[in-house]
Write a protein that holds these residues in place. Structure first.
Motif, mmCIF file in Angstrom:
data_model
loop_
_atom_site.group_PDB
_atom_site.id
_atom_site.type_symbol
_atom_site.label_atom_id
_atom_site.label_comp_id
_atom_site.label_asym_id
_atom_site.label_seq_id
_atom_site.Cartn_x
_atom_site.Cartn_y
_atom_site.Cartn_z
ATOM 1 N N ALA A 145 0.829 -1.206 0.000
ATOM 2 C CA ALA A 145 0.000 0.000 0.000
ATOM 3 C C ALA A 145 0.866 1.261 0.000
ATOM 4 N N LEU A 146 1.920 1.256 0.794
ATOM 5 C CA LEU A 146 2.773 2.435 0.858
ATOM 6 C C LEU A 146 3.560 2.625 -0.435
ATOM 7 N N SER A 147 3.919 1.526 -1.095
ATOM 8 C CA SER A 147 4.615 1.659 -2.383
ATOM 9 C C SER A 147 3.681 2.256 -3.437
ATOM 10 N N ILE A 148 2.399 1.872 -3.393
ATOM 11 C CA ILE A 148 1.436 2.434 -4.347
ATOM 12 C C ILE A 148 1.222 3.918 -4.064
ATOM 13 N N ALA A 149 1.013 4.261 -2.795
ATOM 14 C CA ALA A 149 0.789 5.666 -2.442
ATOM 15 C C ALA A 149 2.009 6.514 -2.772
ATOM 16 N N ALA A 290 9.041 -6.422 -2.722
ATOM 17 C CA ALA A 290 10.224 -7.039 -2.119
ATOM 18 C C ALA A 290 10.258 -6.839 -0.608
ATOM 19 N N ALA A 291 9.736 -5.693 -0.126
ATOM 20 C CA ALA A 291 9.759 -5.413 1.310
ATOM 21 C C ALA A 291 8.918 -6.395 2.103
ATOM 22 N N ALA A 292 7.928 -7.019 1.438
ATOM 23 C CA ALA A 292 7.099 -8.013 2.117
ATOM 24 C C ALA A 292 7.771 -9.383 2.174
ATOM 25 N N LYS A 293 8.870 -9.563 1.428
ATOM 26 C CA LYS A 293 9.519 -10.867 1.364
ATOM 27 C C LYS A 293 10.981 -10.842 1.806
ATOM 28 N N VAL A 294 11.634 -9.712 1.632
ATOM 29 C CA VAL A 294 13.052 -9.590 1.966
ATOM 30 C C VAL A 294 13.187 -8.770 3.248
ATOM 31 N N MET A 296 13.885 -5.920 5.595
ATOM 32 C CA MET A 296 14.000 -4.521 5.200
ATOM 33 C C MET A 296 15.392 -3.959 5.463
ATOM 34 N N ARG A 297 16.082 -4.514 6.454
ATOM 35 C CA ARG A 297 17.444 -4.042 6.725
ATOM 36 C C ARG A 297 18.375 -4.380 5.563
ATOM 37 N N LEU A 298 18.246 -5.589 5.032
ATOM 38 C CA LEU A 298 19.065 -6.002 3.894
ATOM 39 C C LEU A 298 18.687 -5.227 2.643
ATOM 40 N N LEU A 299 17.398 -5.037 2.428
ATOM 41 C CA LEU A 299 16.922 -4.329 1.246
ATOM 42 C C LEU A 299 17.388 -2.874 1.249
ATOM 43 N N SER A 300 17.231 -2.194 2.379
ATOM 44 C CA SER A 300 17.628 -0.783 2.453
ATOM 45 C C SER A 300 19.136 -0.618 2.315
ATOM 46 N N GLY A 301 19.919 -1.533 2.895
ATOM 47 C CA GLY A 301 21.372 -1.460 2.740
ATOM 48 C C GLY A 301 21.799 -1.604 1.295
ATOM 49 N N GLY A 302 21.192 -2.534 0.579
ATOM 50 C CA GLY A 302 21.508 -2.700 -0.832
ATOM 51 C C GLY A 302 21.159 -1.465 -1.656
ATOM 52 N N LEU A 303 20.036 -0.831 -1.332
ATOM 53 C CA LEU A 303 19.632 0.368 -2.060
ATOM 54 C C LEU A 303 20.572 1.546 -1.793
ATOM 55 N N MET A 304 21.143 1.590 -0.602
ATOM 56 C CA MET A 304 22.133 2.648 -0.320
ATOM 57 C C MET A 304 23.369 2.485 -1.193
ATOM 58 N N VAL A 305 23.757 1.244 -1.447
ATOM 59 C CA VAL A 305 24.888 0.993 -2.355
ATOM 60 C C VAL A 305 24.529 1.431 -3.777
ATOM 61 N N VAL A 306 23.302 1.129 -4.206
ATOM 62 C CA VAL A 306 22.848 1.530 -5.541
ATOM 63 C C VAL A 306 22.857 3.050 -5.674
ATOM 64 N N LEU A 340 11.008 3.261 2.389
ATOM 65 C CA LEU A 340 11.401 2.297 3.415
ATOM 66 C C LEU A 340 11.556 2.925 4.794
ATOM 67 N N HIS A 341 11.914 4.188 4.871
ATOM 68 C CA HIS A 341 12.098 4.814 6.182
ATOM 69 C C HIS A 341 10.836 4.738 7.043
ATOM 70 N N PRO A 342 9.661 5.184 6.577
ATOM 71 C CA PRO A 342 8.456 5.014 7.398
ATOM 72 C C PRO A 342 8.076 3.554 7.617
#
Length: 487
Positions: A145-149, A290-294, A296-306, A340-342
């Motif tokens: 829902a938050l990704s859609i909004a 992805a946030a519902a399956k991975v 969030m700490r790993l996902l956000s860290g990877g995005l910081m590298v990107v 991802l922050h909220p």
């Protein structure tokens, strides 16, 4: 045609929740297009039309972001006490006034004052109230829902900001500012009062569209108290990490228009902003799933590298050969990190004090976001955009390192709300039942006619378990001659 009752009960709550989400999408699109992404367009216009130096125009953006962050903190308190729709209404009015007054800016103190007003309005109608509504209405599907909004943020950049860029380039900011202000205020007011509701319980629902009974409509909602949450190691390290990462990101976003204009041309600048926003749309939808399956700490860290990779590409870009991939890579990380922050805070601390927790987190994060444009502007005027973007890439790496030490959230509120264990008592087996000859459980009569007590029979019973010992009965005695005296 008759609709089964179960189907009807499920469909209406589902529709109502998505109507609220559509309203949040619209508000995010308007505020981001005219205010957040629009800062890059306003910066270029102020430099060209009014002759402000780049660092001074960047200071205006810093004031805008700083005031919006401070108001975001107080907005969290206001939302906890009042209907969020009234907060959005006040923010729309103040923000429209600030946007219109941009046409009157001629001096540095006017720039600071107008951006202060504009930022206050944006803080009251920005991410704190809109993400609060999503966390209240959705629980199991919150990330989707938050990704859609949040996609509304990017759509605003694609549709509104690009149109603003071409219109202001053809005419002037002085001509268009009050026209934009009218559209800004009226659109937010219409979306707020036609589509939004503060809580699901206001219409007899629970999060995710479940029907609420009279016993389930309680004012108690799950969550860690504000005072406890902000003192945890998790909150502190997450906040510092996002301060550094979002500072580098926002600095790049608000100077991307000017960077592309200086290296390629004004048409390329508008296209770069639209491409940045468009990339974030696609990436944010994938990130929400992805946030519902991975984790969030790993996902956000990877995005910081990107994000760091995108900043390095933009620093080295001299034409579309590196500017295009740099914009795409930065856009892939940009939308997801903001979303991802909220999500991270809501998952860690629950919904109860979420407006205050996220508002305080935004206040801390704004120190990085507000200083980013000013920092990049100073480095650009003194050296070049190349050095400026390489420096903020290094800052993003430091933010990733700090964030990695945050650990895992405790989530005390989950255990506090767990129901008490049910006491199960297993029936006694046949061998344990009283045998014939044992006195009945009713009042006994003694040889003298006096009433005797009930025979004692005890057994240890464990919660959720079997009998801990066999029943104990008093020993049998020899028969006696019994008599009952008339009353």
């Amino acid at each position: 045609m008759n609709v089964p009752v179960a189907t009807a009960e499920r469909s209406q709550p589902f529709v109502r929740g998505w109507v609220v989400l559509a309203g949040v999408f619209g508000v995010m699109m308007i505020t981001s297009g005219f205010a957040f992404y629009g800062q890059g367009v306003f910066l270029t216009a102020l430099v060209k039309e009014q002759g402000f130096p780049t660092w001074m125009a960047g200071l205006g953006t810093t004031v805008f972001l700083g005031s919006s962050g401070v108001l975001g903190y107080f907005t969290g308190k206001l939302i906890s006490r009042f209907d969020v729709r009234w907060v959005l209404t006040i923010g729309a009015a103040i923000g429209a006034a600030g946007l219109g007054l941009l046409s009157e800016v001629r001096t540095w103190w006017q720039l600071i004052g107008v951006m202060l007003i504009f930022g206050i309005g944006f803080g009251l109608a920005g991410l704190v109230p809109t993400t609060t509504l999503v966390t209240r209405w959705f629980e199991r599907r919150r990330s989707v829902a938050l990704s859609i909004a949040s996609t509304g943020l990017s759509i605003g950049g694609i549709v509104i900001t690009r149109r603003m860029s071409s219109q202001i380039a053809a005419d002037t900011l002085v001509y268009w500012a009050w026209r934009y202000a009218l559209i800004y205020g009226v659109s937010i007011l219409a979306l707020t009062w036609l589509l939004l509701r503060a809580w699901p319980r206001d219409v007899g629902l629970l999060p995710d569209g479940a029907s609420a009974t009279s016993s389930s409509q309680s004012d108690d909602v799950p969550g860690t108290p504000f005072e406890q949450a902000i003192r945890t190691r998790f909150f502190i390290f997450v906040s510092i990490g996002f301060v550094l990462v979002m500072g580098s990101q926002v600095g790049a976003i608000h100077h991307l228009h000017n960077l592309a204009d200086s290296r390629i041309g004004i048409e390329a600048a508008g296209t770069a902003l639209a491409l940045l926003a468009g990339t974030s749309v696609v990436a944010r939808i994938g990130g929400g799933i992805a946030a519902a399956k991975v984790p969030m700490r790993l996902l956000s860290g990877g995005l910081m590298v990107v994000q760091t990779a995108g900043l390095c590409l933009l620093a080295l870009a001299g034409d579309w050969g590196l500017l295009l991939p740099g914009v795409v890579v930065l856009g892939a990380a940009m939308g997801n990190l903001l979303m991802l922050h909220p999500l991270i805070l809501a998952d860690a601390f629950g919904v109860k004090d979420y407006p205050r927790i996220y508002g305080f987190g935004s206040l801390l994060m704004v120190f990085g976001a507000a200083t980013g444009p000013l920092f990049v502007g100073v480095l650009r005027d003194v050296y070049s955009y190349r050095l400026a973007f390489l420096t903020i890439a290094l800052i993003a790496i430091v933010g990733l390192a700090v964030y990695s030490f945050s650990g895992n959230p405790v989530r005390d509120y989950v255990g506090a709300l767990a129901p008490a264990p049910v006491q199960h008592v297993q029936p006694a087996s046949t061998a344990d039942r009283p045998q014939p000859g044992i006195p009945p459980s009713g009042p006994a009569v003694t040889p003298n006619g006096a009433a005797a007590g009930r025979p004692a029979a005890t057994a240890g019973i464990a919660a959720n378990g079997p009998l801990t010992s066999a029943p104990q009965f008093p020993p049998r005695t020899a028969p006696e001659v019994w008599s009952v005296e008339p009353a």
